[in-house]
Motif scaffolding. Structure first.
Motif: not given
Length: 123
Positions: A28-38, A91-99, A114-120
């Motif tokens: 359960t992700f209550t009290n988590y921050f979800m981030g996107w990085f690239r 353009t980058a690989v985009y990653y989802c993350a949780a903290r 996560g494993q990342g997804t390429q955006v071009t």
């Protein structure tokens, strides 16, 4: 075990849009921050956006403000990054993350990735 699975990446022309889902599971992700990085080739991983899972508060890096929107669907346990008016410099690989706990823009402070997804973005 926490799992974050990104999808939705691809090749798009400048000015176009993409939506990246990140499916989260394992707790359960209550009290988590979800981030996107690239991370672009030859560059460090950088913060893009974050959202509080419980309260929905958001934050963005300056270069994407007004173009990108982060949101979450608690019922689907999914975080989204809607990207509009894309530029070649996105353009980058985009990653989802949780903290767990408070907000952070520092990649090393996120425990789950996560494993990342390429955006071009072509010009």
């Amino acid at each position: 075990q926490v799992q974050l699975v990104e999808s939705g990446g691809g090749l798009v022309q400048a000015g176009g849009s993409l939506r990246l889902p990140c499916a989260a599971s394992g707790r359960t992700f209550t009290n988590y921050f979800m981030g996107w990085f690239r991370q672009a080739p030859g560059k460090e991983r950088e913060f893009v956006a974050a959202i509080s899972w419980s309260g929905g508060s958001t934050d963005y890096t300056n270069s994407v403000k007004g173009r990108f929107t982060i949101s979450r669907d608690m019922a689907k346990s999914t975080v989204y990054l809607q990207m509009n008016s894309l530029k070649p410099e996105d353009t980058a690989v985009y990653y989802c993350a949780a903290r767990y706990g408070i907000w952070s823009a520092i990649p090393g402070e996120y425990a789950f990735w996560g494993q990342g997804t390429q955006v071009t973005v072509s010009s």
